[in-house]
Design a protein around this motif. Structure first.
Motif, mmCIF file in Angstrom:
data_model
loop_
_atom_site.group_PDB
_atom_site.id
_atom_site.type_symbol
_atom_site.label_atom_id
_atom_site.label_comp_id
_atom_site.label_asym_id
_atom_site.label_seq_id
_atom_site.Cartn_x
_atom_site.Cartn_y
_atom_site.Cartn_z
ATOM 1 N N ALA A 93 21.759 13.211 27.203
ATOM 2 C CA ALA A 93 20.355 12.705 27.182
ATOM 3 C C ALA A 93 20.436 11.112 27.371
ATOM 4 N N PRO A 94 19.280 10.681 28.036
ATOM 5 C CA PRO A 94 19.135 9.009 28.441
ATOM 6 C C PRO A 94 19.196 8.353 27.100
ATOM 7 N N ASP A 95 18.993 8.847 25.732
ATOM 8 C CA ASP A 95 18.835 7.964 24.625
ATOM 9 C C ASP A 95 18.989 8.986 23.496
ATOM 10 N N LEU A 96 19.004 8.618 22.294
ATOM 11 C CA LEU A 96 19.514 9.260 20.964
ATOM 12 C C LEU A 96 18.332 10.025 20.475
ATOM 13 N N LEU A 97 17.415 10.216 21.267
ATOM 14 C CA LEU A 97 16.166 11.064 20.560
ATOM 15 C C LEU A 97 16.489 12.420 20.252
ATOM 16 N N PRO A 98 16.947 13.309 20.993
ATOM 17 C CA PRO A 98 17.337 14.779 20.525
ATOM 18 C C PRO A 98 18.212 14.881 19.388
ATOM 19 N N GLY A 99 19.212 14.053 19.404
ATOM 20 C CA GLY A 99 20.070 13.918 17.991
ATOM 21 C C GLY A 99 19.355 13.551 16.737
ATOM 22 N N LEU A 100 18.387 12.408 16.923
ATOM 23 C CA LEU A 100 17.592 11.962 15.875
ATOM 24 C C LEU A 100 16.586 13.140 15.459
ATOM 25 N N CYS A 101 15.998 13.986 16.295
ATOM 26 C CA CYS A 101 15.183 14.817 15.864
ATOM 27 C C CYS A 101 15.930 15.841 15.186
ATOM 28 N N LEU A 102 17.050 16.146 15.548
ATOM 29 C CA LEU A 102 17.836 17.383 14.772
ATOM 30 C C LEU A 102 18.194 16.887 13.357
ATOM 31 N N TYR A 103 18.658 15.610 13.399
ATOM 32 C CA TYR A 103 19.046 14.983 11.998
ATOM 33 C C TYR A 103 17.884 14.852 11.296
ATOM 34 N N LEU B 65 10.342 7.301 13.782
ATOM 35 C CA LEU B 65 10.295 8.457 14.740
ATOM 36 C C LEU B 65 8.856 9.489 14.521
ATOM 37 N N LEU B 66 8.546 9.581 13.265
ATOM 38 C CA LEU B 66 7.584 10.344 12.571
ATOM 39 C C LEU B 66 6.154 9.586 13.142
ATOM 40 N N LEU B 67 6.076 8.342 13.384
ATOM 41 C CA LEU B 67 5.010 7.416 13.533
ATOM 42 C C LEU B 67 5.098 7.406 15.422
ATOM 43 N N GLY B 68 5.837 8.084 15.999
ATOM 44 C CA GLY B 68 5.843 7.743 17.383
ATOM 45 C C GLY B 68 6.544 6.550 18.048
ATOM 46 N N GLN B 69 7.102 5.933 17.059
ATOM 47 C CA GLN B 69 7.526 4.600 17.557
ATOM 48 C C GLN B 69 9.151 4.643 17.779
ATOM 49 N N THR B 70 9.289 5.203 19.082
ATOM 50 C CA THR B 70 10.924 5.459 19.300
ATOM 51 C C THR B 70 11.673 4.350 19.556
ATOM 52 N N VAL C 112 13.264 19.512 20.002
ATOM 53 C CA VAL C 112 13.237 20.484 18.781
ATOM 54 C C VAL C 112 13.528 21.839 19.117
ATOM 55 N N LEU C 113 12.744 22.186 20.266
ATOM 56 C CA LEU C 113 12.781 23.714 20.406
ATOM 57 C C LEU C 113 14.487 24.112 20.903
ATOM 58 N N GLY C 114 14.977 23.157 21.687
ATOM 59 C CA GLY C 114 16.519 23.362 22.111
ATOM 60 C C GLY C 114 17.546 23.382 20.848
ATOM 61 N N GLY C 115 17.085 22.527 19.875
ATOM 62 C CA GLY C 115 18.008 22.210 18.818
ATOM 63 C C GLY C 115 17.997 22.826 17.708
#
Length: 720
Positions: free
Chosen positions: A372-382, A341-346, A542-545
């Protein structure tokens, strides 16, 4: 030569002692012998001083005359102290006030005996001062090898007394938690003996003490403010020397500290909070070269901490390489997903989540990604919560900082690096005679979710290719293809739920798109445009979470932390109250089955002798007896300790233990018998005045019983 002693102190009695007490004190002091390393000359000089004191005090006429002089000296001393306290103090007055109540005259050859008496009285500074002064009067030539030479024996005895005084001062400083002072005093005594090539056994004893002191010393030095660079660097060097002697964090070498592998892992976990991210990176990445999986794992956390906090994604890329080497040994999927995630490799982040076995983390990520269409929002919060609780909290320079993915990805340097990392360069044209399998490039410059080879778009990135745990992607893809890890619950695809999940992870493609030919520009462009919408979505998530992170904190605290193997039983860390009790001589060693080892048997005996010193000592820690004794001996020793407390008296002890045999009971695995030789030196005190003392060499039988998870002593019998 005049020395600050009086006859009452020599015999260890009060001026009000009766004749019977005088005779008893003289007998006790006469049979009490110094350490065996002292020569006959020193022992004889000490005996002469005892006899001189007893002959005066046992004669009524001489005693009356001596008491009169003694009381006059005391009165004069008290008057001088009162006058000085009411007058203006000057340096000259302070220097002239260093007189004592009484002094006696001794011959030069009696001084080694006087030093012995000073040592028995605990006057260690006087031992050093008068000992060094006496040595300056002797010839400075090397010590003679002739053991019958009187001057050689006197010098050896004096060196021994000074070294032992330094050792006792070191122990006092250790007890007062002044660890640097304890180390300094101990090393002064050791250096004195080493320089003169004397008493190897005493040298070994001092070295043993210093080795056991070292963990405490490291904590004290690393806890200093960051601006104190020199002493903190000394602490780091001491830590590195321990690691070298142990042959690594999880090595089997002996550093003399008494710490087993598990305790040393907890000690490492404790000192992490005193080290900066950079210091941890340098230490653990160097240790990972042994190789060491534990050091590599801790190094990953330090790389991520420094890379994220200082916005250096090159360090996060290095952490990714190390994690690939750790993957065959342990589940590092959560760490891999966050690094991707930190390398932008979703895509790579989604593939890592598919392999994750931490269901609590996955449930949280799914819950926060609903709609969401994927797990990206949850992964960002976690990921933000994980960075704060698992990474930043263990780095001294980052504690209390709030990680922000928005600020990280908004940094122009990070954006430029990730764009270079994710933007492929068209391969150079070359004639192809037959179809060949294109090998992956030297650096990991592609998303692991695809099988598209990409050439290096920029000069080599700072990745430790020489790391023993550097495993290349070709091997990784082969391993994933041949042995898929079990996945209890299917994870939604990164972009669409309709993607096929039956393909191996290394061949998963973007949904609703046909797999282009290898090296197709269209495929490369798709990979570039895939990341940019995700980066925008990441910022929105990130902003919403931000609020959701606070709501989820309590739930996350119950989850399985990635460092659970090292963090079992976490406590608040404070230098004056260490996270663990570093087992110097009182830690029990029990195997995982609960059976006591022969080494553990000696630790039990040493624990008892240390507890005895506490319970019968000045602090009267009677409750501590319950931790090592069982009835019937528990009740007996409790009564003895309570009697001493009521009489306002106590004992001090010194012990040496050697286990002769250790015999577990063949009929009862919860019982054992230990046969040991115990050397015990003891000194009694009534208030602050010394009383009776003795020095015994005993053979003792200890009957041990296991109660719960501890081995206790239920019987103590002196054989001889």
């Amino acid at each position: 030569m005049r020395i600050p002693l009086d006859y009452y102190r020599i015999l260890g009695i009060f001026p009000q002692a009766t004749d019977e007490q005088l005779r008893q004190a003289y007998r006790d002091r006469s049979v009490q012998l110094p350490r065996r390393e002292y020569s006959d000359l020193a022992i004889e000089a000490r005996r002469q001083l005892l006899e001189q004191a007893y002959s005066v005090l046992s004669n009524p006429t001489q005693k009356a005359k001596y008491e009169n002089q003694f009381l006059q000296a005391q009165s004069a001393y008290q008057e001088q102290e009162g006058a000085e306290s009411s007058a203006t103090e000057t340096e000259a007055i302070r220097e002239s006030s260093s007189v004592t109540t009484w002094e006696i005259e001794v011959e030069p050859e009696q001084l080694p005996g006087s030093l012995l008496i000073f040592h028995e009285l605990g006057e260690y500074e006087l031992v050093i001062n008068y000992g060094e002064s006496y040595l300056s009067t002797l010839p400075t030539s090397p010590l003679s090898l002739n053991i019958d030479d009187t001057a050689t024996k006197q010098r050896s005895d004096t060196f021994l007394s000074i070294a032992l005084a330094y050792l006792e001062i070191s122990r006092e400083q250790w007890h007062q938690q002044a660890y640097e002072g304890a180390d300094s005093a101990g090393r002064q005594g050791l250096t004195l003996l080493e320089k003169n090539n004397l008493f190897p056994s005493i040298q070994t004893e001092i070295r043993t003490e210093l080795h056991k002191l070292r963990p405490y010393q490291i904590l004290e030095l690393l806890a200093l403010p960051l601006k104190n660079k020199t002493p903190r660097q000394t602490g780091i060097k001491l830590l590195q020397s321990m690691l070298e002697e142990r042959q690594g964090i999880d090595g089997k070498g002996d550093d003399g500290s008494g710490l087993g592998i598990d305790d040393f892992l907890r000690f490492i976990q404790q000192i992490r909070t005193y080290l900066t991210a950079t210091e941890q990176k340098d230490i653990f990445m160097e240790e990972s070269q042994r190789p060491s999986s534990v050091a590599a794992y801790l190094g990953v956390y330090a790389l991520i901490a420094q890379g994220f906090a200082h916005k250096q994604p090159s360090l996060i890329l290095e952490a990714k390489t190390v994690l690939e080497g750790l993957e065959p040994r342990q589940d590092v999927s959560i760490e891999q997903s966050i690094v991707a995630l930190l390398l932008g490799q979703t895509e790579a982040a989604a593939q890592a989540l598919k392999r994750c076995q931490d269901q609590q983390a996955l449930n949280f990520i799914r819950e926060k990604s609903q709609g969401a269409p994927d797990l990206l929002p949850g992964l960002c919060l976690y990921g933000e919560h994980w960075l704060q609780t698992e990474v930043f909290s263990h780095c001294r320079d980052l504690q209390g900082r709030q990680p922000s993915l928005k600020d990280y990805f908004a940094d122009q340097g990070v954006q430029a690096y990730l764009n270079r990392l994710l933007t492929p360069i068209a391969p150079r044209p070359r004639p192809v005679k037959k179809k060949e399998n294109i090998q992956p490039s030297r650096h990991n410059t592609y998303n692991h979710g695809t099988a598209v080879p990409v050439a290096d778009p920029f000069p080599p990135l700072p990745v430790r290719s020489s790391s023993p745990i550097d495993i290349r992607d070709a091997r990784r893809r082969k391993r994933l293809k041949n042995s898929q890890k079990p996945n209890p619950e299917p994870i939604p695809e990164t972009v669409s739920e309709k993607s096929s999940s039956n393909k191996p992870a290394s061949t998963q493609t973007i949904p609703n798109s046909k797999p282009p030919a290898k090296g197709s520009p269209r495929r490369n462009n798709r990979r570039v445009t895939l990341f940019r919408p995700k980066l925008g979505l990441m910022a929105v998530a990130v902003l919403g979470g931000v609020g959701l992170i606070g709501l989820a904190t309590t739930w996350l605290n119950q989850s399985n932390a990635p460092l659970s193997a090292l963090e079992e039983g976490q406590y608040s860390v404070a230098l004056h109250r260490p996270l663990i009790d570093i087992p110097a001589a009182n830690a029990q060693m029990v195997t995982v089955t609960g059976m006591l080892t022969s080494e553990g048997a000696q630790q039990v005996i040493e624990t008892w002798l240390g507890t005895k010193s506490q319970a019968l000592g000045k602090d009267h820690d009677i409750e501590s007896l319950k931790k090592i004794l069982a009835d019937p001996v528990l009740t007996r020793w409790q009564k003895q300790a309570q009697q001493l407390q009521q009489n306002q008296s106590y004992w001090t002890y010194e012990h040496q233990v050697a286990v002769n045999s250790f015999n577990p009971s063949p009929n009862n695995p919860n019982q054992a018998v230990v046969d040991a030789n115990v050397k015990e030196s003891a000194q009694s005190y009534q208030g602050s005045q010394p009383g009776r003392s003795y020095k015994d060499n005993l053979r003792v039988r200890y009957d041990l019983v296991r109660q719960g998870d501890r081995w206790l002593i239920k019987g103590i019998n002196v054989i001889r």
